[in-house]
Design an enzyme around this catalytic site. Structure first.
Site, PDB file in Angstrom:
ATOM      1  N   GLU A   1     -12.595 -31.388  -9.364  1.00 10.49           N
ATOM      2  CA  GLU A   1     -13.372 -30.730  -8.316  1.00 10.49           C
ATOM      3  C   GLU A   1     -14.496 -29.856  -8.875  1.00 10.49           C
ATOM      4  O   GLU A   1     -15.418 -29.485  -8.163  1.00 10.49           O
ATOM      5  CB  GLU A   1     -12.469 -29.886  -7.406  1.00 10.49           C
TER       6      GLU A   1
ATOM      7  N   ASP B   1     -49.028 -45.494 -22.211  1.00  7.57           N
ATOM      8  CA  ASP B   1     -50.385 -45.843 -22.600  1.00  7.57           C
ATOM      9  C   ASP B   1     -50.473 -45.674 -24.114  1.00  7.57           C
ATOM     10  O   ASP B   1     -49.535 -45.205 -24.758  1.00  7.57           O
ATOM     11  CB  ASP B   1     -51.372 -44.922 -21.869  1.00  7.57           C
TER      12      ASP B   1
ATOM     13  N   ASP C   1     -50.410 -39.383 -18.297  1.00 12.00           N
ATOM     14  CA  ASP C   1     -51.027 -38.068 -18.129  1.00 12.00           C
ATOM     15  C   ASP C   1     -52.288 -38.112 -17.274  1.00 12.00           C
ATOM     16  O   ASP C   1     -52.962 -37.100 -17.113  1.00 12.00           O
ATOM     17  CB  ASP C   1     -51.374 -37.457 -19.487  1.00 12.00           C
TER      18      ASP C   1
ATOM     19  N   ASP D   1     -51.758 -42.199 -12.890  1.00 13.18           N
ATOM     20  CA  ASP D   1     -50.389 -42.467 -13.339  1.00 13.18           C
ATOM     21  C   ASP D   1     -49.328 -41.969 -12.358  1.00 13.18           C
ATOM     22  O   ASP D   1     -48.152 -42.294 -12.508  1.00 13.18           O
ATOM     23  CB  ASP D   1     -50.135 -41.814 -14.702  1.00 13.18           C
TER      24      ASP D   1
ATOM     25  N   ASN E   1      -0.620 -36.911 -14.590  1.00  7.97           N
ATOM     26  CA  ASN E   1       0.229 -35.837 -14.075  1.00  7.97           C
ATOM     27  C   ASN E   1       0.535 -36.009 -12.588  1.00  7.97           C
ATOM     28  O   ASN E   1       1.670 -35.775 -12.142  1.00  7.97           O
ATOM     29  CB  ASN E   1      -0.457 -34.483 -14.310  1.00  7.97           C
TER      30      ASN E   1
ATOM     31  N   ASN F   1      -4.380 -26.864 -11.925  1.00  8.66           N
ATOM     32  CA  ASN F   1      -5.672 -27.557 -11.925  1.00  8.66           C
ATOM     33  C   ASN F   1      -6.809 -26.609 -12.280  1.00  8.66           C
ATOM     34  O   ASN F   1      -7.734 -26.953 -13.026  1.00  8.66           O
ATOM     35  CB  ASN F   1      -5.911 -28.177 -10.544  1.00  8.66           C
TER      36      ASN F   1
ATOM     37  N   ASP G   1      -9.134 -26.742 -15.853  1.00  8.67           N
ATOM     38  CA  ASP G   1     -10.574 -26.983 -15.752  1.00  8.67           C
ATOM     39  C   ASP G   1     -11.409 -25.917 -16.459  1.00  8.67           C
ATOM     40  O   ASP G   1     -12.586 -26.137 -16.732  1.00  8.67           O
ATOM     41  CB  ASP G   1     -11.006 -27.046 -14.282  1.00  8.67           C
TER      42      ASP G   1
END
Length: 881
Positions: free
Chosen positions: A301, A343, A608, A612, A676, A701, A705
């Site tokens: 999560e 280019d 650039d 483009d 688990n 949990n 984490d």
């Protein structure tokens, strides 16, 4: 093409009333209404007062509750909503204690995610400020550069080729101004703009005296009076209708598919475990909470927070190498990139273009051709470019007569690829001087200057000229042609149609040698699995000469004319096998990038220039440079502080590190959690009690984490830097199925020992199982984060230290008052010793299984590579669905 204009909201100030229907009013009238001088602009004090009054020139208004909004956004996660539902269920049936504990865990998880994401946002915003959009304005009678967000109504905006128009404005003064309005009206070609009036019922595309926010200047210069800023602009009013949808990137698509996978698994577990526990006549509330906790426990999560932290750290690392990330998820795409379109000028070459010689059509040096070229470049007022700079840099005193004056100009555009000026002198009649791409200029010539006399341009002469241009190109020289024609029209009547019947005077030969180290850089990118494709408007022979000299295959080439004749399907078939796209029209760049993406490549585009921007939008990762045109830099996802592929090569490595560490968390968390949760689901069906309570699962949990927050600092195996990184859902599934069951096997062994050997009671069993589950998850993170042995590729100090600290906390909790809140009891030391032994044996088993897993994966990878090499090259890859 025009689009309907939505009705305007009621004016919110006297100033807006005074400037309503501004397109039908003169600049002088509007300047008076805005209390702004059309010569000196606003004063600094007036600008500051109006900035406070109207707010920043931004589409989204600043809000003082930014941090609160970010924190509230954490609760929108489906997983958090599941936990909130679980807490409400517990509270509604009188389990207030459990509801309180679940609520605390929810707040802790959300606060942790908020801290990480907020820190990441601040880091990225600091990087963006380094390349924020600026505009030139006139204040206090002087020209100044200010941030675009600081522009206010009444400012005088100074526009030139390449500028993004920051506000809605009325043109005060203009010279050869052409504005691209495709983002607003859908019109492909630039629109001419000039001071004047429009009718009251004119649509946006018909307001030729106005420039609008979000459009860009293609050529010319102008001074404009700012009328509307921020959310009051036309672009803001119709943004939902015209805002360009950024194509879904490779990384975003992978996250979406992973979310679908986790959702399916979660639903299966919830339904199966809930139904099974109800059939066993377990309490419905406990069964529901346990099922929901299992589902949440399975899913990583904190993935959004982990991704944000990893990306932000990667962005900071890249900034030290001169690569600024404007859009975070583009960094993952940089690591996935397997095709780079670029280019040649300034990227593959030195970018310092030098005028080597001025020759007549016979190839002999010509002072007259030089003089004509100087007049054309010095007097043109449209879009400056390195070629004109190279010409004007050679002007010596007295070379241009002080009597020479420009009467008119036909600006450069990308379809004609030429520019003309009409020049007259004291004793010289008006003369049209045209300069541009050799082929495009020769196409409008009827004669050639030979030995001071004009000779008809027939097929034989044309062939000799083409041969000469080819030879110059094969020698690496770029040729521009210069042609003239006496002209008698009055200046206002001059148009593009006058570029005909010209006399070719000669050629300008330019050189731009390749960078000294570019061959090594190109080779290093190819070793990393990134194929270089050159997309250039230059002559085919010049590009081919450069490509062959730096190690790019020049035999596979397509010209702009060939691309123009191709259907999209034909281009899709050829693009992947072609390395050189030459003499390309700017509008074709986007088609080429789209064809490569359609073929399944992750495409980077380095550009650039003004033209483009569409290709930068279309690419998976748009790359520009700090000195690029505003419109190109704003369209890019990544900005290089130096126009150097070596910098980009380092950025690719950093992108792959970031991608690899993100995938580490996903693979490790899903496999460890899967094992688990399967163990607990199975145990709940045979044990007379639930193996863990919902609040204990959630605590487990949350703790497991915490070290993942440091995974962004972990080292990466060299092999992961040598190939593009791509999302592979099937690989995540295999990872789960290899390592998840192994974890479950040791879990079941722990259950047997606790029940059969130690006859553990309900609370003692849960306390011991909580500790064992947490330690095995941490062990999984440290061991399977690398294909090699853990003692050779050690985790980063921060990751290892955090994991040890969490393990110590997990072992300690049952012995503290906090443990009592969660239903834990003290664990006998003999049981604790067995749990530590089981964890050590589990680590050994992980290392053994890991060897077989990665060996199998390597065998499959080599088999796929051999099959790919055996596949006929002409075979077309199946289109992605």
């Amino acid at each position: 093409m025009d689009i309907p204009v939505p009705p305007s909201p009621p004016p919110s100030s006297a100033l807006e009333v005074a400037t309503s229907a501004y397109w039908v009013r003169s600049p002088t009238e509007l300047g008076a209404a805005l209390a702004s001088s059309l010569q000196d602009g606003l004063t600094s004090g007036e600008a500051e007062e109006r900035l406070r009054r109207f707010g920043p020139n931004s589409l989204s208004e600043e809000s003082g509750g930014g941090m609160l909004a970010n924190f509230a956004r954490q609760f929108k996660s489906p997983l958090v909503l599941v936990l909130v539902f679980a807490a409400l269920v517990a509270g509604s049936v009188g389990e207030v204690h459990d509801a309180f504990i679940i609520g605390i865990i929810i707040l802790a998880s959300c606060f942790l995610g908020f801290l990480q994401e907020h820190g990441a946002q601040r880091a990225v915003e600091a990087l963006r400020q380094r390349i924020s959009l600026t505009s030139r304005v006139r204040r206090d009678g002087a020209d100044k550069v200010v941030t675009a967000t600081g522009i206010v109504p009444g400012d005088l905006i100074l526009l030139s080729a390449g500028s993004l128009v920051p506000v809605d404005a009325v043109i005060v003064v203009a010279q050869d101004l052409n504005v691209s309005e495709a983002t607003l009206t859908g019109e492909t070609f630039p629109v001419a703009k000039a001071p004047g009036f429009s009718t009251e019922d004119a649509g946006l595309a018909d307001r030729s005296n106005c420039a609008f926010a979000g459009t860009s200047v293609r050529s010319g210069t102008a001074t404009a009076l700012a009328i509307a800023t921020g959310p009051r602009t036309e672009f803001a009013r119709i943004a939902s209708a015209v805002a360009r949808q950024i194509p879904e990137t490779e990384f975003a698509r992978g996250v979406r598919h992973f979310g679908f996978l986790m959702t399916r698994i979660m639903l299966c577990i919830v339904v199966v475990v809930l139904v099974a526990n109800l059939l066993l006549h377990r309490p419905i509330v406990d069964s529901l909470l346990f099922s929901l906790a299992l589902a949440v426990g399975l899913t990583p999560e904190l993935l959004p927070a982990i991704i944000s932290v990893t990306l932000a750290r990667g962005a900071r690392m890249m900034s030290k190498s001169g690569v600024i990330v404007r859009r975070l998820d583009a960094m993952e795409n940089l690591g996935s990139m397997d095709v780079l379109c670029t280019d040649k000028t300034g990227t593959l070459t030195e970018g310092v273009i030098r005028l080597d010689s001025c020759v007549d059509p016979q190839g002999v040096g010509s002072p007259e051709v030089r003089r004509l070229a100087l007049l054309n470049s010095a007097f043109q007022s449209g879009m400056k470019n390195p070629l004109d700079d190279a010409v004007t840099a050679t002007i010596a005193a007295g070379e241009i007569s002080p009597d020479a004056r420009k009467l008119a100009e036909i600006p450069y555009d990308f379809s004609r690829k030429r520019l003309s000026v009409i020049v007259a002198g004291k004793d010289r009649p008006p003369l049209l001087i045209c300069k541009g791409a050799a082929t495009n200029v020769i196409d409008v010539c009827a004669a050639v200057m030979t030995a001071r006399r004009e000779v008809a341009l027939d097929d034989n002469v044309r062939k000799r000229l083409d041969d000469a241009c080819r030879q110059w190109g094969e020698a690496g020289m770029r040729a521009l042609a210069v042609a003239t024609r006496p002209i008698s029209k009055a200046a206002p009547e001059i148009s593009r149609e006058d570029e005909c019947g010209l006399c070719l005077q000669g050629f300008l030969l330019f050189s731009d040698p390749p960078k000294t180290d570019i061959s090594a850089v190109v080779a290093s990118l190819m070793e990393r699995g990134v194929r270089i494709k050159v997309i250039s408007g230059d002559n085919r022979y010049v590009v081919q000469h450069l490509a062959s000299s730096i190690g790019i295959d020049g035999s596979c080439m397509l010209t702009g004319k060939e691309v123009g004749r191709m259907s999209n399907d034909a281009l899709f078939s050829r693009a992947g096998k072609t390395d050189l796209f030459v003499e390309i029209d700017p509008n074709q760049k986007e088609r080429i990038v789209a064809a490569l993406r359609k073929a399944g490549h992750v495409v980077g585009y380095l550009g650039d220039g003004i033209n483009d921007a569409p290709a930068l939008h279309e690419a998976d990762v748009g790359i520009s440079v700090e000195g690029a045109a505003d419109v190109a830099r704003e369209a890019a996802d990544v900005v290089l502080m130096r126009q150097d592929l070596a910098v980009l090569s380092k950025g690719v490595d950093d992108g792959r590190r970031t991608f690899t560490n993100t995938m580490k968390y996903i693979s490790i968390a899903t496999s460890a959690n899967f094992g688990n949760m399967i163990s607990m689901a199975a145990a709940s069906l045979v044990l007379p009690f639930l193996p863990l309570l919902a609040k204990q699962i959630l605590l487990n949990n949350l703790l497991s984490d915490l070290p993942a927050m440091a995974i962004a600092t972990d080292k990466v195996d060299p092999a992961d830097l040598r190939r593009p990184q791509r999302w592979d859902i099937s690989r995540i599934k295999r990872f789960m199925l290899w390592f998840g069951p192994l974890s479950s096997l040791f879990d079941l062994a722990t259950f047997v020992v606790l029940l059969a050997v130690f006859s553990a009671g309900q609370d003692e069993f849960r306390s011991a199982w909580f500790v064992e589950s947490l330690m095995t998850q941490l062990a999984t993170m440290l061991v399977i984060r690398t294909p090699g042995p853990i003692w050779r590729n050690r985790p980063s100090p921060l990751l290892f230290g955090t994991a040890i600290a969490v393990a110590a906390a997990g072992v300690t909790i049952p012995y503290t008052p906090i443990g009592g809140l969660f239903g834990f009891v003290r664990i006998p030391l003999e049981i604790l010793a067995v749990l530590l032994a089981v964890t050590l044996i589990y680590v050994s088993a992980l290392e053994t299984v890991k060897i077989f897993y990665f060996a199998t994966l390597s065998t499959q990878h080599h088999s796929l590579q051999r099959a790919s090499r055996r596949r006929p090259r002409a075979r077309t890859r199946r289109l992605p669905k």
